[in-house]
Motif scaffolding. Sequence first.
Motif, short mmCIF file in Angstrom:
data_model
loop_
_atom_site.label_atom_id
_atom_site.label_comp_id
_atom_site.label_asym_id
_atom_site.label_seq_id
_atom_site.Cartn_x
_atom_site.Cartn_y
_atom_site.Cartn_z
N VAL A 154 0.82 -1.21 0.00
CA VAL A 154 0.00 0.00 0.00
C VAL A 154 0.85 1.26 0.00
N SER A 155 2.08 1.14 -0.45
CA SER A 155 2.98 2.30 -0.42
C SER A 155 2.45 3.45 -1.27
N ARG A 156 1.78 3.12 -2.38
CA ARG A 156 1.30 4.18 -3.27
C ARG A 156 0.20 5.00 -2.60
N VAL A 157 -0.76 4.35 -1.96
CA VAL A 157 -1.85 5.10 -1.35
C VAL A 157 -1.39 5.84 -0.09
N LEU A 158 -0.44 5.27 0.63
CA LEU A 158 0.08 5.98 1.80
C LEU A 158 0.82 7.24 1.37
N ALA A 159 1.59 7.14 0.28
CA ALA A 159 2.28 8.33 -0.23
C ALA A 159 1.29 9.38 -0.71
N ALA A 160 0.10 8.93 -1.10
CA ALA A 160 -0.94 9.84 -1.57
C ALA A 160 -1.85 10.31 -0.45
N GLY A 161 -1.51 10.00 0.81
CA GLY A 161 -2.20 10.64 1.92
C GLY A 161 -3.21 9.83 2.70
N LEU A 162 -3.35 8.51 2.45
CA LEU A 162 -4.32 7.74 3.23
C LEU A 162 -3.93 7.74 4.71
N ARG A 163 -4.90 8.06 5.56
CA ARG A 163 -4.71 8.01 7.00
C ARG A 163 -5.75 7.06 7.60
N CYS A 164 -5.29 6.17 8.46
CA CYS A 164 -6.17 5.14 9.03
C CYS A 164 -6.31 5.34 10.53
N ARG A 165 -7.54 5.46 10.99
CA ARG A 165 -7.81 5.68 12.41
C ARG A 165 -7.52 4.42 13.23
N PRO A 166 -7.36 4.54 14.53
CA PRO A 166 -7.08 3.38 15.37
C PRO A 166 -8.22 2.36 15.33
N VAL A 167 -7.86 1.09 15.50
CA VAL A 167 -8.86 0.04 15.44
C VAL A 167 -9.90 0.21 16.54
#
Length: 310
Positions: free
Chosen positions: A276-289
């Motif tokens: 998922v390196s591409r989407v993380l570089a494009a700003g995806l942020r994931c909230r805590p479980v």
Amino acid sequence: MRLLLLGGTDFGGRAIAEAARDRGWEVTVFHRGEHPPPPGVAVLHGDRTAPDGLAALAAGEWDAAVDTWTSAPRVVRDAARLLAGRVGRYAFVSSRSVYAWPIPAGLDEDGPLADGDPDAEATDYAADKRGSELAAVREFGAERTLLLRAGLILGPRENSGRLPWWLERVSRGGPVLAPGPRDTPLQYVDARDLAAWTLDALKTGLHGAFNVVSPTGHTTMGELLDACVDATGSDAKLVWTDPAAIEAAGVAAWSDLPIWCPPGGELHDALHRGDVSRVLAAGLRCRPVAETVGDTWAWLRSLSPASESA
């Protein structure tokens, strides 16, 4: 921004509609009327599978459209063709299932893909999603098409019953079979995080394919089930069980025990170890479980008096 949601009233599509509305965007949802639309959006009705089912979309212009269709690719083709001259960008919510099976660990967006036909009727999920991707790209062009290859999607309003299954089971208390190992890494995306990233991507003009899911190990099976115990406040006791014992008992990973797959296996590699390196570089942020689990439990409790007393 003027946004058209093809669907937009249930789970992932609704999360996008609500997030766009809350940003002050002008949101229109086009749907069959089976679910109530979010408050504060414009509504158009139609059945995309019926003759003249797109009539309500014959006029109107939007900066972007988001399509969550999950069946025959020709339905995406027809909508995209009708809208191509009046919509700036087209985002199709696809799936990591479009990759050719078996999907190896670490596969990125350039991996081999399943066969798909943009003009086809419904066949199977992978072929339908891949055919729909091809239909969207053909009608809008690669520079105007965003393909969201989502992984496991969780969060409030989940309609697949995976996280709700665990929450309901844990809420009943007592010994709970917990499929091990406890530190088994998981990969998923909260529908609200997917929505936020989608809107950001449309606003900034991103195009192409993105694996929209958390990094592997964003949480673990242990952290997920601990969060279920905490959210429900039950007296459940997690009984961690070796995968070999589970398999010997005839209990199937993923289907009988949702979300879980034994690490090191083909299914776990495919579902929980994507790049998922591409989407993380494009700003995806994931909230805590814990937030995803807690909010999903709050939603379940809001559905009926029976769930409130669970």
